[in-house]
Design a protein around this motif. Structure first.
Motif, PDB file in Angstrom:
ATOM      1  N   VAL A 136       0.617  -0.849   0.376  1.00 30.89           N
ATOM      2  CA  VAL A 136      -0.280   0.099  -0.211  1.00 30.89           C
ATOM      3  C   VAL A 136       0.815   1.382  -0.011  1.00 30.89           C
ATOM      4  O   VAL A 136       2.051   1.121   1.482  1.00 30.89           O
ATOM      5  CB  VAL A 136      -1.167   0.064   1.322  1.00 30.89           C
ATOM      6  CG1 VAL A 136      -1.273   1.340   1.281  1.00 30.89           C
ATOM      7  CG2 VAL A 136      -1.540  -1.402   0.547  1.00 30.89           C
ATOM      8  N   TYR A 137       1.060   1.761  -1.000  1.00 34.47           N
ATOM      9  CA  TYR A 137       1.358   3.351  -1.090  1.00 34.47           C
ATOM     10  C   TYR A 137       0.486   4.667  -0.648  1.00 34.47           C
ATOM     11  O   TYR A 137       0.171   4.768  -0.797  1.00 34.47           O
ATOM     12  CB  TYR A 137       1.776   3.141  -2.479  1.00 34.47           C
ATOM     13  CG  TYR A 137       2.610   2.513  -3.091  1.00 34.47           C
ATOM     14  CD1 TYR A 137       2.671   1.270  -3.119  1.00 34.47           C
ATOM     15  CD2 TYR A 137       3.628   3.011  -3.278  1.00 34.47           C
ATOM     16  CE1 TYR A 137       3.688   0.276  -3.841  1.00 34.47           C
ATOM     17  CE2 TYR A 137       5.649   2.004  -3.261  1.00 34.47           C
ATOM     18  CZ  TYR A 137       5.204   0.723  -4.381  1.00 34.47           C
ATOM     19  OH  TYR A 137       6.420   0.340  -4.433  1.00 34.47           O
ATOM     20  N   TYR A 138       1.621   5.633   0.476  1.00 32.53           N
ATOM     21  CA  TYR A 138       0.846   6.420   1.374  1.00 32.53           C
ATOM     22  C   TYR A 138       1.832   7.874   0.555  1.00 32.53           C
ATOM     23  O   TYR A 138       2.909   7.823   0.448  1.00 32.53           O
ATOM     24  CB  TYR A 138       0.698   6.221   2.295  1.00 32.53           C
ATOM     25  CG  TYR A 138       0.522   5.081   2.711  1.00 32.53           C
ATOM     26  CD1 TYR A 138       1.216   3.939   3.468  1.00 32.53           C
ATOM     27  CD2 TYR A 138      -1.060   5.756   3.276  1.00 32.53           C
ATOM     28  CE1 TYR A 138       0.607   2.693   3.738  1.00 32.53           C
ATOM     29  CE2 TYR A 138      -1.720   4.379   3.825  1.00 32.53           C
ATOM     30  CZ  TYR A 138      -1.152   2.561   4.454  1.00 32.53           C
ATOM     31  OH  TYR A 138      -1.735   1.966   4.746  1.00 32.53           O
ATOM     32  N   CYS A 139       1.333   8.736   0.506  1.00 34.95           N
ATOM     33  CA  CYS A 139       1.513  10.148   0.214  1.00 34.95           C
ATOM     34  C   CYS A 139       1.592  10.750   1.704  1.00 34.95           C
ATOM     35  O   CYS A 139       0.247  10.477   1.832  1.00 34.95           O
ATOM     36  CB  CYS A 139       0.737  11.225  -0.291  1.00 34.95           C
ATOM     37  SG  CYS A 139      -0.745  12.218  -1.042  1.00 34.95           S
ATOM     38  N   ALA A 140       2.142  11.762   2.173  1.00 39.20           N
ATOM     39  CA  ALA A 140       2.017  12.591   3.182  1.00 39.20           C
ATOM     40  C   ALA A 140       3.088  13.415   2.618  1.00 39.20           C
ATOM     41  O   ALA A 140       3.473  13.855   1.986  1.00 39.20           O
ATOM     42  CB  ALA A 140       3.562  11.398   4.139  1.00 39.20           C
ATOM     43  N   ALA A 141       2.851  14.815   3.928  1.00 38.83           N
ATOM     44  CA  ALA A 141       3.064  16.219   3.719  1.00 38.83           C
ATOM     45  C   ALA A 141       3.736  16.636   5.112  1.00 38.83           C
ATOM     46  O   ALA A 141       2.845  16.347   5.876  1.00 38.83           O
ATOM     47  CB  ALA A 141       1.539  16.684   3.253  1.00 38.83           C
ATOM     48  N   GLY A 142       4.802  17.283   5.165  1.00 35.55           N
ATOM     49  CA  GLY A 142       4.892  17.645   6.392  1.00 35.55           C
ATOM     50  C   GLY A 142       6.181  19.548   6.265  1.00 35.55           C
ATOM     51  O   GLY A 142       6.492  19.151   5.363  1.00 35.55           O
ATOM     52  N   SER A 143       6.067  19.464   7.060  1.00 36.28           N
ATOM     53  CA  SER A 143       6.780  20.872   7.153  1.00 36.28           C
ATOM     54  C   SER A 143       8.404  20.868   6.991  1.00 36.28           C
ATOM     55  O   SER A 143       9.200  21.347   6.172  1.00 36.28           O
ATOM     56  CB  SER A 143       6.282  22.152   8.157  1.00 36.28           C
ATOM     57  OG  SER A 143       5.143  22.263   8.090  1.00 36.28           O
TER      58      SER A 143
ATOM     59  N   PRO B 280       8.733   8.571   9.215  1.00 37.67           N
ATOM     60  CA  PRO B 280       7.242   8.553   8.875  1.00 37.67           C
ATOM     61  C   PRO B 280       6.447   9.949  10.018  1.00 37.67           C
ATOM     62  O   PRO B 280       5.591  10.633  10.054  1.00 37.67           O
ATOM     63  CB  PRO B 280       7.243   7.489   9.501  1.00 37.67           C
ATOM     64  CG  PRO B 280       7.455   6.043   9.070  1.00 37.67           C
ATOM     65  CD  PRO B 280       8.463   6.832   9.007  1.00 37.67           C
ATOM     66  N   GLY B 281       7.929   9.788  11.026  1.00 38.97           N
ATOM     67  CA  GLY B 281       7.030  10.514  12.686  1.00 38.97           C
ATOM     68  C   GLY B 281       7.558  12.104  11.444  1.00 38.97           C
ATOM     69  O   GLY B 281       6.994  13.105  12.316  1.00 38.97           O
ATOM     70  N   THR B 282       7.923  12.345  11.201  1.00 38.34           N
ATOM     71  CA  THR B 282       8.593  13.331  10.314  1.00 38.34           C
ATOM     72  C   THR B 282       7.666  14.267   9.127  1.00 38.34           C
ATOM     73  O   THR B 282       7.630  15.128   9.258  1.00 38.34           O
ATOM     74  CB  THR B 282       9.553  14.020   9.660  1.00 38.34           C
ATOM     75  OG1 THR B 282       9.884  13.439   8.121  1.00 38.34           O
ATOM     76  CG2 THR B 282      10.980  13.523  10.548  1.00 38.34           C
ATOM     77  N   TYR B 283       6.235  13.674   9.308  1.00 36.00           N
ATOM     78  CA  TYR B 283       5.564  14.362   8.389  1.00 36.00           C
ATOM     79  C   TYR B 283       4.377  14.218   9.405  1.00 36.00           C
ATOM     80  O   TYR B 283       3.259  13.742   9.731  1.00 36.00           O
ATOM     81  CB  TYR B 283       5.078  12.742   7.265  1.00 36.00           C
ATOM     82  CG  TYR B 283       5.983  13.006   5.952  1.00 36.00           C
ATOM     83  CD1 TYR B 283       7.403  12.152   6.670  1.00 36.00           C
ATOM     84  CD2 TYR B 283       5.742  13.278   4.934  1.00 36.00           C
ATOM     85  CE1 TYR B 283       8.396  11.972   5.947  1.00 36.00           C
ATOM     86  CE2 TYR B 283       6.656  12.925   3.869  1.00 36.00           C
ATOM     87  CZ  TYR B 283       7.999  13.198   4.570  1.00 36.00           C
ATOM     88  OH  TYR B 283       9.260  13.232   3.279  1.00 36.00           O
ATOM     89  N   ASP B 284       3.245  15.163   8.989  1.00 29.95           N
ATOM     90  CA  ASP B 284       1.872  15.681   9.918  1.00 29.95           C
ATOM     91  C   ASP B 284       0.978  15.393   8.951  1.00 29.95           C
ATOM     92  O   ASP B 284       0.037  15.154  10.245  1.00 29.95           O
ATOM     93  CB  ASP B 284       1.985  17.021  10.040  1.00 29.95           C
ATOM     94  CG  ASP B 284       3.178  17.825  10.583  1.00 29.95           C
ATOM     95  OD1 ASP B 284       3.036  18.905   9.269  1.00 29.95           O
ATOM     96  OD2 ASP B 284       4.080  17.973  10.941  1.00 29.95           O
TER      97      ASP B 284
END
Length: 122
Positions: free
Chosen positions: A93-100, A106-110
């Motif tokens: 399963v592929y996920y996109c993520a956004a982070g500042s 993973p923990g660096t994405y909000d």
């Protein structure tokens, strides 16, 4: 707040290509670093790659380097994952993520999408 929706997953044969899209809501998409992760059954979520907010810089996991390409279109609030020469082990399963201030963990994405299944068959 950013909402992310992935699309483009499916069933392909080994060696084929697939392009995933991730559409973001909100007016601040261009402010975020975007990342792609994947998770196979029974395994931890794995970093695939990331792209800077401007799109000028990308970074990839060794397992996909040279086969996968991340791009973004800030005018369309969309980030893409072009996957070529797919292998059986790319099934996940592929996920996109956004982070500042996002990096490779993973923990660096909000914000996260719901994921899209990619299955590679022989």
């Amino acid at each position: 707040q950013v909402q992310l929706v992935e699309s483009g997953g499916g069933l392909v044969q080994a060696g084929e290509s697939l392009r995933l899209s991730c559409a973001a809501s909100g007016r601040t998409f261009s402010a975020y670093t975007m990342g792609w992760f994947r998770q196979a059954p029974g395994k931890q979520r794995e970093f695939v790659g990331t792209i800077s907010n401007s799109g000028r810089n990308t970074y990839y996991a060794d397992s996909v380097k040279g086969r996968f390409t991340i791009s973004r279109d800030n005018a369309k609030n969309t980030v893409y994952l072009q996957m070529n020469s797919l292998k059986l082990e790319d099934t996940a399963v592929y996920y996109c993520a956004a982070g500042s201030f996002a990096r490779t963990t993973p923990g660096t994405y909000d914000y996260w999408g719901q994921g899209t299944q990619v299955t590679v068959s022989s």
